[in-house]
Scaffold this motif. Sequence first.
Motif, PDB file in Angstrom:
ATOM      1  N   LEU A 103     -10.243  35.435 -22.045  1.00 53.66           N
ATOM      2  CA  LEU A 103     -10.036  36.813 -21.621  1.00 53.66           C
ATOM      3  C   LEU A 103      -9.317  36.854 -20.277  1.00 53.66           C
ATOM      4  N   GLN A 104      -8.486  37.852 -20.090  1.00 50.84           N
ATOM      5  CA  GLN A 104      -7.670  37.994 -18.891  1.00 50.84           C
ATOM      6  C   GLN A 104      -8.072  39.265 -18.149  1.00 50.84           C
ATOM      7  N   ARG A 105      -8.469  39.095 -16.875  1.00 54.22           N
ATOM      8  CA  ARG A 105      -8.911  40.224 -16.063  1.00 54.22           C
ATOM      9  C   ARG A 105      -7.741  40.828 -15.284  1.00 54.22           C
ATOM     10  N   THR A 106      -8.017  41.965 -14.659  1.00 48.59           N
ATOM     11  CA  THR A 106      -7.024  42.600 -13.818  1.00 48.59           C
ATOM     12  C   THR A 106      -6.934  41.896 -12.471  1.00 48.59           C
ATOM     13  N   GLY A 107      -5.961  42.265 -11.693  1.00 51.05           N
ATOM     14  CA  GLY A 107      -5.776  41.717 -10.359  1.00 51.05           C
ATOM     15  C   GLY A 107      -5.969  42.788  -9.303  1.00 51.05           C
ATOM     16  N   LEU A 108      -5.618  42.459  -8.058  1.00 45.64           N
ATOM     17  CA  LEU A 108      -5.784  43.364  -6.931  1.00 45.64           C
ATOM     18  C   LEU A 108      -4.488  43.421  -6.137  1.00 45.64           C
ATOM     19  N   ILE A 109      -4.351  44.503  -5.375  1.00 48.30           N
ATOM     20  CA  ILE A 109      -3.244  44.682  -4.436  1.00 48.30           C
ATOM     21  C   ILE A 109      -3.815  44.596  -3.028  1.00 48.30           C
ATOM     22  N   ALA A 110      -3.265  43.718  -2.206  1.00 48.86           N
ATOM     23  CA  ALA A 110      -3.818  43.475  -0.876  1.00 48.86           C
ATOM     24  C   ALA A 110      -2.692  43.485   0.156  1.00 48.86           C
ATOM     25  N   ARG A 111      -3.112  43.572   1.406  1.00 48.74           N
ATOM     26  CA  ARG A 111      -2.184  43.511   2.527  1.00 48.74           C
ATOM     27  C   ARG A 111      -2.478  42.255   3.343  1.00 48.74           C
ATOM     28  N   LYS A 112      -1.428  41.528   3.677  1.00 49.40           N
ATOM     29  CA  LYS A 112      -1.575  40.285   4.422  1.00 49.40           C
ATOM     30  C   LYS A 112      -1.754  40.605   5.906  1.00 49.40           C
ATOM     31  N   LEU A 113      -2.889  40.192   6.470  1.00 48.61           N
ATOM     32  CA  LEU A 113      -3.212  40.489   7.866  1.00 48.61           C
ATOM     33  C   LEU A 113      -2.769  39.409   8.830  1.00 48.61           C
ATOM     34  N   GLY A 114      -2.745  38.169   8.404  1.00 49.70           N
ATOM     35  CA  GLY A 114      -2.359  37.078   9.293  1.00 49.70           C
ATOM     36  C   GLY A 114      -3.188  35.835   9.016  1.00 49.70           C
ATOM     37  N   ASN A 115      -3.183  34.902   9.965  1.00 50.51           N
ATOM     38  CA  ASN A 115      -3.869  33.618   9.822  1.00 50.51           C
ATOM     39  C   ASN A 115      -5.014  33.517  10.826  1.00 50.51           C
ATOM     40  N   TYR A 116      -6.053  32.768  10.435  1.00 50.44           N
ATOM     41  CA  TYR A 116      -7.239  32.624  11.283  1.00 50.44           C
ATOM     42  C   TYR A 116      -7.917  31.310  10.934  1.00 50.44           C
ATOM     43  N   PRO A 117      -8.437  30.588  11.918  1.00 52.55           N
ATOM     44  CA  PRO A 117      -9.095  29.307  11.619  1.00 52.55           C
ATOM     45  C   PRO A 117     -10.528  29.520  11.131  1.00 52.55           C
ATOM     46  N   MET A 118     -10.940  28.664  10.207  1.00 48.02           N
ATOM     47  CA  MET A 118     -12.323  28.582   9.748  1.00 48.02           C
ATOM     48  C   MET A 118     -12.799  27.145   9.959  1.00 48.02           C
ATOM     49  N   TRP A 119     -14.140  26.975   9.946  1.00 52.65           N
ATOM     50  CA  TRP A 119     -14.711  25.661  10.173  1.00 52.65           C
ATOM     51  C   TRP A 119     -15.689  25.306   9.056  1.00 52.65           C
ATOM     52  N   LEU A 120     -15.746  24.039   8.731  1.00 48.25           N
ATOM     53  CA  LEU A 120     -16.691  23.538   7.746  1.00 48.25           C
ATOM     54  C   LEU A 120     -17.972  23.091   8.447  1.00 48.25           C
ATOM     55  N   ASP A 121     -18.985  22.740   7.654  1.00 47.66           N
ATOM     56  CA  ASP A 121     -20.252  22.313   8.233  1.00 47.66           C
ATOM     57  C   ASP A 121     -20.140  21.022   9.022  1.00 47.66           C
ATOM     58  N   ASN A 122     -19.158  20.193   8.709  1.00 51.49           N
ATOM     59  CA  ASN A 122     -18.980  18.936   9.435  1.00 51.49           C
ATOM     60  C   ASN A 122     -18.110  19.090  10.680  1.00 51.49           C
ATOM     61  N   GLY A 123     -17.722  20.334  11.019  1.00 48.88           N
ATOM     62  CA  GLY A 123     -16.937  20.581  12.214  1.00 48.88           C
ATOM     63  C   GLY A 123     -15.440  20.532  12.009  1.00 48.88           C
ATOM     64  N   LYS A 124     -14.968  20.295  10.796  1.00 50.64           N
ATOM     65  CA  LYS A 124     -13.535  20.227  10.547  1.00 50.64           C
ATOM     66  C   LYS A 124     -12.943  21.637  10.535  1.00 50.64           C
ATOM     67  N   SER A 125     -11.797  21.802  11.191  1.00 51.53           N
ATOM     68  CA  SER A 125     -11.121  23.092  11.261  1.00 51.53           C
ATOM     69  C   SER A 125     -10.174  23.251  10.064  1.00 51.53           C
ATOM     70  N   VAL A 126     -10.170  24.442   9.478  1.00 51.60           N
ATOM     71  CA  VAL A 126      -9.326  24.749   8.314  1.00 51.60           C
ATOM     72  C   VAL A 126      -8.630  26.063   8.589  1.00 51.60           C
ATOM     73  N   LEU A 127      -7.310  26.081   8.461  1.00 51.22           N
ATOM     74  CA  LEU A 127      -6.560  27.321   8.628  1.00 51.22           C
ATOM     75  C   LEU A 127      -6.673  28.170   7.364  1.00 51.22           C
ATOM     76  N   SER A 128      -6.731  29.480   7.551  1.00 54.70           N
ATOM     77  CA  SER A 128      -6.882  30.392   6.425  1.00 54.70           C
ATOM     78  C   SER A 128      -5.988  31.605   6.631  1.00 54.70           C
ATOM     79  N   THR A 129      -5.793  32.352   5.555  1.00 53.71           N
ATOM     80  CA  THR A 129      -4.999  33.576   5.562  1.00 53.71           C
ATOM     81  C   THR A 129      -5.887  34.738   5.178  1.00 53.71           C
ATOM     82  N   LEU A 130      -5.789  35.848   5.906  1.00 54.15           N
ATOM     83  CA  LEU A 130      -6.609  37.026   5.663  1.00 54.15           C
ATOM     84  C   LEU A 130      -5.839  38.027   4.812  1.00 54.15           C
TER      85      LEU A 130
END
Length: 371
Positions: A103-130
């Motif tokens: 089965l195929q679901r619908t999608g969404l329309i979003a606005r790109k806000l920018g980039n922001y860092p996230m962190w994992l439990d082991n302290g590693k930094s991961v870049l992300s997009t909002l």
Amino acid sequence: MRRTVFDLPSSFRITFGGPMVLQSRTAHNVRAPRIKYPMWYLQRERAKDDQQLTGDNRAFVKEAVHDKFGMPAVIHGISTYDVRSPLSEDSVECVDVEWNPKLQRTGLIARKLGNYPMWLDNGKSVLSTLLQVIDNHVIKYIPPGEFNPPRKPYSCPNHKKPLGCLLVGAESADPQYFTKQYCGLFYREGMMPKKYLGRFMVSPEAALQPGTPLLASHFRPGDFIDVRGKTIDRGFQGVMKRHGFHGMPATHGVTKSHRRGGNVGHGGEKGRIFPGTKMPGHMGNRYRLHKGAEILRINHKYNVIWIKGIASPGETNSIVYLYDTILPLRKHKSPPPFPTSKVADDDQLIDSYKEHVYKFTDQTITYEEDK
């Protein structure tokens, strides 16, 4: 009777006095240009006209708009109107179909806000997009039998997949800034005109009633999605920026060719430029698809989605479209919200994180140096 077959210069014009004969000098394997607009495409903006309205008249027009569509409100951090479509009542609960991978679901329309860092439990930094889902509502559903798009696939144009078309709109706006024909798409559903429209192909079991709101909880942390957007318009660029060429040396006899592409052709029987040769030209402003982006975090209060990486197309504040990924190894392993999430369940959570992602409400992670 004299007729002209081709509109050529006078020195090359062909005329004769007999019956008219039409000649075809085009290749038979070339398809006709696709100039037909989609069935839901209408002229959107109208010419701005002051109409010499007084202050009282402007207040009356604004009051009439608020009586029909509701008062302005800020919902999920988006300036919109507090209106509820009469067709959206119990639109999700009435559908009782179990999800399966076909089965195929619908999608969404979003606005790109920018980039922001996230962190994992082991302290590693991961870049992300909002990505912020901006006031999405279902506008129209076209069943598979009635959906006849003007653009059909090249491979087998007669093949009809059992998929319907779901028209989704985003970001409500004042109707006096749009044409009457464009506003007619939304009046039947009791919705405000939308600035942006998106077409999503869905299975008949995943159809939604017009007026149904679509929220960020349509996806879950840990899911993989495809992001479609228009890349940044770079203008006319050379081969080093457009294709990543290394360039010529700075010295050793190189003169005025430091950033040029070099040889682009052949000699002899192959003395021509082959199609697809990498050369300078316009860069960007094209729709591209980023496949397999992982969701790290979802904020249900403001409908914001954090996806892993910064490779999603589009510049800041641009519009992107979100889909369930088509990569076979990254599809859903467990049933997702089908056909979409419920509004009541969305209000119970504020933030949801993927496993092993550091939550900002937890204690600070500290590490000691090894002695």
